[in-house]
Design a protein around this motif. Structure first.
Motif, PDB file in Angstrom:
ATOM      1  N   PRO A  58      57.745  69.908  95.571  1.00  0.00           N
ATOM      2  CA  PRO A  58      56.329  71.134  95.983  1.00  0.00           C
ATOM      3  C   PRO A  58      56.210  70.254  97.034  1.00  0.00           C
ATOM      4  O   PRO A  58      55.889  71.410  98.798  1.00  0.00           O
ATOM      5  N   GLY A  59      55.036  69.141  97.278  1.00  0.00           N
ATOM      6  CA  GLY A  59      54.655  69.503  99.046  1.00  0.00           C
ATOM      7  C   GLY A  59      55.587  68.806  99.850  1.00  0.00           C
ATOM      8  O   GLY A  59      55.054  68.716 100.838  1.00  0.00           O
ATOM      9  N   VAL A  60      56.284  67.686  99.097  1.00  0.00           N
ATOM     10  CA  VAL A  60      57.137  67.636 100.797  1.00  0.00           C
ATOM     11  C   VAL A  60      57.885  68.952 101.256  1.00  0.00           C
ATOM     12  O   VAL A  60      58.050  69.092 101.868  1.00  0.00           O
ATOM     13  N   GLU A  61      58.018  69.757 100.535  1.00  0.00           N
ATOM     14  CA  GLU A  61      58.889  70.819 100.395  1.00  0.00           C
ATOM     15  C   GLU A  61      58.027  71.405 101.809  1.00  0.00           C
ATOM     16  O   GLU A  61      58.482  71.990 102.766  1.00  0.00           O
ATOM     17  N   ALA A  62      56.742  72.030 101.411  1.00  0.00           N
ATOM     18  CA  ALA A  62      55.943  72.243 102.181  1.00  0.00           C
ATOM     19  C   ALA A  62      54.961  71.872 103.628  1.00  0.00           C
ATOM     20  O   ALA A  62      55.361  72.199 104.658  1.00  0.00           O
ATOM     21  N   MET A  63      55.856  70.385 103.412  1.00  0.00           N
ATOM     22  CA  MET A  63      55.263  69.290 104.923  1.00  0.00           C
ATOM     23  C   MET A  63      56.416  69.985 105.548  1.00  0.00           C
ATOM     24  O   MET A  63      56.156  69.273 106.284  1.00  0.00           O
ATOM     25  N   LEU A  64      57.944  70.355 105.628  1.00  0.00           N
ATOM     26  CA  LEU A  64      58.848  70.113 105.715  1.00  0.00           C
ATOM     27  C   LEU A  64      58.714  72.036 106.423  1.00  0.00           C
ATOM     28  O   LEU A  64      59.659  71.462 107.973  1.00  0.00           O
ATOM     29  N   GLU A  65      58.931  72.682 105.757  1.00  0.00           N
ATOM     30  CA  GLU A  65      58.926  74.260 106.489  1.00  0.00           C
ATOM     31  C   GLU A  65      58.393  74.664 107.355  1.00  0.00           C
ATOM     32  O   GLU A  65      57.315  73.449 108.496  1.00  0.00           O
ATOM     33  N   GLY A  66      59.075  74.982 108.329  1.00  0.00           N
ATOM     34  CA  GLY A  66      59.596  75.042 109.882  1.00  0.00           C
ATOM     35  C   GLY A  66      59.367  74.177 110.920  1.00  0.00           C
ATOM     36  O   GLY A  66      58.921  74.939 111.964  1.00  0.00           O
ATOM     37  N   LYS A  67      59.703  73.177 111.056  1.00  0.00           N
ATOM     38  CA  LYS A  67      59.411  71.865 111.341  1.00  0.00           C
ATOM     39  C   LYS A  67      61.005  71.580 111.441  1.00  0.00           C
ATOM     40  O   LYS A  67      62.260  72.296 111.184  1.00  0.00           O
ATOM     41  N   ALA A  68      61.375  71.153 112.558  1.00  0.00           N
ATOM     42  CA  ALA A  68      62.730  71.131 112.756  1.00  0.00           C
ATOM     43  C   ALA A  68      63.240  69.435 113.695  1.00  0.00           C
ATOM     44  O   ALA A  68      62.650  68.555 113.378  1.00  0.00           O
ATOM     45  N   ALA A  69      64.713  68.546 113.468  1.00  0.00           N
ATOM     46  CA  ALA A  69      65.576  68.062 113.523  1.00  0.00           C
ATOM     47  C   ALA A  69      65.482  67.079 114.226  1.00  0.00           C
ATOM     48  O   ALA A  69      64.664  67.705 115.819  1.00  0.00           O
ATOM     49  N   GLY A  70      64.607  65.666 114.381  1.00  0.00           N
ATOM     50  CA  GLY A  70      64.304  65.142 115.498  1.00  0.00           C
ATOM     51  C   GLY A  70      62.446  64.774 115.161  1.00  0.00           C
ATOM     52  O   GLY A  70      61.984  63.834 115.542  1.00  0.00           O
ATOM     53  N   GLU A  71      61.933  66.187 114.198  1.00  0.00           N
ATOM     54  CA  GLU A  71      60.208  66.035 114.149  1.00  0.00           C
ATOM     55  C   GLU A  71      60.055  64.856 112.947  1.00  0.00           C
ATOM     56  O   GLU A  71      60.718  64.969 112.477  1.00  0.00           O
ATOM     57  N   THR A  72      58.669  63.881 113.256  1.00  0.00           N
ATOM     58  CA  THR A  72      58.595  62.938 111.727  1.00  0.00           C
ATOM     59  C   THR A  72      56.912  63.901 111.374  1.00  0.00           C
ATOM     60  O   THR A  72      56.714  63.892 112.429  1.00  0.00           O
TER      61      THR A  72
END
Length: 160
Positions: free
Chosen positions: A43-57
């Motif tokens: 859940p924490g990983v999904e939340a941190m990636l939500e709304g981000k784009a390819a190429g982002e760290t």
């Protein structure tokens, strides 16, 4: 493309403890792929990636409850040494792989005898606050089949 429900996300990662010591990484190896929004990722990983784009760290410090879970008491078991996989000579503190009815599971060796070993069935990173560093490699629409199956197919995902 942006990470959202019904998207296949491929990423590379590293996990460190709160002091910055590297604990796990897939850098230079096959990327992880998952179907976002279908409970296939912590859940924490999904939340941190939500709304981000390819190429982002993205980097985040996540509590155990949002990653590998809290440690549970009473998960010590005695298993035959011959069932431990990952080394030829075992010592307390080492991580081993054991095949269970639920599939392969990482365990921590607590004590080793000639024929039997005591192991902690808690995942080795459970109960720890961890720092995740994730680079999103690509994001794509999931196929109808992937959505129906509830997981990513292909490179880094489930192989049928």
């Amino acid at each position: 493309m942006i990470v959202a429900d019904d998207k296949i996300v491929r990423f590379s990662y590293s996990i460190s403890d709160e002091q910055g010591q590297l604990l796990e990484s897939n850098q230079g190896e096959k990327a992880v792929a998952y179907l976002h929004g279908h409970d296939n990722m912590m859940p924490g990983v999904e939340a941190m990636l939500e709304g981000k784009a390819a190429g982002e760290t993205v980097e985040a410090l996540l509590p155990a409850a949002q990653t590998f879970g809290d440690r549970q008491d009473g998960l010590e078991q005695r298993v035959p040494v011959k069932h431990l996989q990952g080394a030829t000579k075992w010592q307390a503190g080492m991580t081993a792989l054991v095949h269970t009815e639920q599939g392969p599971r990482q365990v921590t060796v607590l004590k080793v005898g000639k024929f039997m070993a005591n192991v902690d069935m808690n995942y080795p990173l459970s109960g720890k606050t961890l720092k995740f560093n994730i680079t999103i490699l690509d994001v794509r629409d999931a196929s109808d089949e992937e959505i129906a199956h509830g997981h990513a197919h292909g490179d880094g995902g489930h192989q049928h």
